[in-house]
Motif scaffolding. Structure first.
Motif: not given
Length: 589
Positions: A94-111
């Motif tokens: 239930k720690d949203e920091r991990y979710d936010a980091m995972a989302h940012e990981f994917m943002k780099i992948t999309m680029s």
């Protein structure tokens, strides 16, 4: 309930795509073969059969496109694996920091994804233009796989975009499980693409399912796919991609850390950098063992290929490999040592850093020591031979195996020290647990050293076998020490970690990692391709082009360096693009 049912349907769809479809394609090809539709042997092109287009160097172009595509594909393949793991951890804790980091990981992948497809398409076009006979033969051998591959690529594109853009709308409750199912499908498709591409590359090194003389197809697609080197390369690339992806994302975190001015933003990217470095180390620690297995299988398949790699023209490249791997270990350890300043208890462990540094640097020096020297006639006469009488023994495998295993053990110790610096065990048996871990390190290191010494006195045929107890000792230390820590630190008192309390020079270690990893991947790709010498498909289809020779070390070094610098420039652009997308213009007053 709706989302759970949908997840089950997606799971069935995965089974259909990856199990039934390939079996149908293979069965159709085998039926055609039984009906009398025979496939001719491998073509034997002449020099005139290789197209010359605008005076371009065909091999250099294919080399550049292939290497750039592999760099980007390794990154795009690895990051979604981190993302879904972080997403799952965030959902459980239930720690949203991990979710936010995972989302940012994917943002780099999309680029980076569109660039991966661009270089992949360029590579395919170059191969069909410059090597049409080779591609025609591979299409005959693998038949239906050349149709399945673009279907999988299309499916990967769809799942990647759905996984990223549905992140916020499927963030909570049962919808999160549906979103993670999409991520699981994305990773399944990505790994399947890698396994298929590995089958084509390894078939060219160790052809199976074809006549060993003519190259005529006599087996199934599965036989050609499951050639002797397929599984070793699959494991090696899978582990290497994890380490490589962690290194690239760590470089992004360092870039954002240095570019940020706010303390909370720096803290976020410091945490991301630490996590990325942890992923890179976790992938890197087992990588040498996967490499040993690959080289053992190469020797088992063809002693000539093994001798070419380790004892022939390519042998000195493994000294360069040692320099790069030593650089990676030094940079990763330096970052972990700097990380001790994040915690108030870090000073208790910092006093041990100098001892770890001695082992890491000493192992590095042993690893880069060559067995024989490249000398002039006068130098050989003065030295009394091509082997140094004191340092020469450090150039053979028993010394190098000892060095690398000790370096891996002490790198894990650096990681364990930082983990311990923020936790105080509260269990009653904490003292006994610490003594058990210390004994584990001492006994394991003694075993590694004595096994290395045994490698000097045992016959040559058993020297490789002498490395097995060293590998077992290293893995035992890592596994058992981590297991004891997991139980001993359960319910431990947590010390505050001051994320962002890191010197700026520590971030440059995170920049060193992706550069060294990229250069290393390019070097090993050059070695793997050069093992085929003058063959397109080893012992079956000769390369009769004007470039049918192993490039010199200097030529290869220049080419790999140019490709590495080009890739780094592209990644800096991707990092800048990701940061640009996250920034917003302040409202004018």
């Amino acid at each position: 309930m709706v989302f759970n049912n949908t997840s089950k349907l997606l799971a069935l769809f995965i089974l259909f795509i990856f199990i039934l479809v390939p079996d149908i394609a293979i069965a159709a090809a085998d039926a055609a073969k039984e009906a009398g539709q025979t496939i001719a042997g491998a073509p034997q092109p002449t020099r005139a059969d290789y197209p010359i287009i605008g005076g371009l160097n065909s091999r250099t172009m294919v080399w550049g496109f292939a290497q750039m595509h592999l760099f980007l594909a390794a990154f795009v393949l690895a990051v979604p694996m981190f993302a879904i793991a972080m997403e799952y951890v965030g959902h459980l804790t239930k720690d949203e920091r991990y979710d936010a980091m995972a989302h940012e990981f994917m943002k780099i992948t999309m680029s980076a994804y569109s660039l991966t497809a661009l270089f992949g398409g360029s590579l395919a076009l170059a191969l069909f233009l410059f090597y049409p006979q080779l591609m025609e033969y591979l299409m005959k051998v693998f038949r239906g796989q050349f149709l399945i591959y673009p279907v999988l690529f299309l499916l990967e594109s769809v799942t990647l975009y759905v996984y990223y853009y549905s992140w916020n709308s499927l963030r909570y409750g049962n919808r999160k499980w549906f979103h993670m199912t999409i991520g699981l499908l994305l990773n399944t498709v990505g790994l399947s693409l890698m396994f298929i591409a590995n089958a084509w590359a390894t078939f060219m090194m160790s052809p199976s399912g074809v006549d060993p003389t003519t190259g005529a197809v006599i087996g199934t697609v599965w036989e050609a796919t499951r050639n002797p080197l397929w599984n070793p390369v699959n494991l090696h690339r899978f582990v290497a991609n994890i380490a490589y992806g962690g290194a690239i994302v760590g470089g992004y975190a360092a870039y954002m850390f240095l570019a940020s001015k706010k303390k909370d933003v720096k803290a976020h990217y410091d945490w991301m950098g630490y996590t990325s470095n942890f992923i890179a180390i976790a992938g890197f620690l087992p990588l040498p063992f996967a490499g040993y297995w690959l080289m053992a299988e190469i020797y088992a398949y063809s002693q000539q290929m093994g001798i070419t790699a380790m004892g022939g023209i390519l042998a000195w490249l493994f000294i360069i490999q040692a320099v790069l791997i030593g650089t990676i270990m030094l940079a990763a350890n330096y970052y972990l040592w700097c990380g001790l300043m994040r915690t108030d208890r870090g000073a208790q462990y910092a006093r041990y850093v100098k001892y770890i540094a001695v082992v890491i640097v000493g192992g590095f020096l042993v690893w880069v020591t060559p067995h024989s020297l490249i000398l002039t006639t006068d130098e050989i006469r003065m030295l009394g031979g091509t082997h140094h009488k004191f340092l020469g023994p450090l150039g053979i495998m028993p010394a190098k195996n000892t060095a690398v295993n000790l370096m891996l053990v002490f790198t894990f110790l650096s990681l364990q020290m930082f983990y311990r610096s923020s936790r105080v065990p509260t269990v009653k048996w904490a003292k006994a647990g610490n003594m058990a871990i210390i004994a584990l390190y001492i006994i394991g290191c003694i075993n590694i050293v004595f096994a290395g010494l045994y490698g000097y006195i045992t016959p040559t045929v058993y020297k490789v076998g002498a490395a097995v107890p060293q590998v077992v000792s290293t893995l035992s230390i890592i596994v058992f020490a981590a297991t004891i820590d997991a139980f001993m630190l359960r319910g431990a008192k947590s010390e505050k970690v001051h994320w962002g309390r890191m010197s700026e020079r520590s971030q440059y270690a995170l920049f060193v990692l992706p550069v060294a990893f990229t250069w290393l991947m390019g070097l090993m790709g050059y070695i793997r391709s050069s093992l085929r010498t003058h063959w397109h498909v080893y012992t079956i289809m000769k390369d009769q082009s004007a470039d049918a020779y192993i490039p010199t070390i200097g030529q290869a070094g220049n080419t790999i360096t140019a490709i590495t610098l080009s890739f780094m420039a592209i990644m800096v652009f991707v990092f800048w693009l990701s940061r640009l997308g996250a920034s917003s213009q302040e409202k004018p007053i």
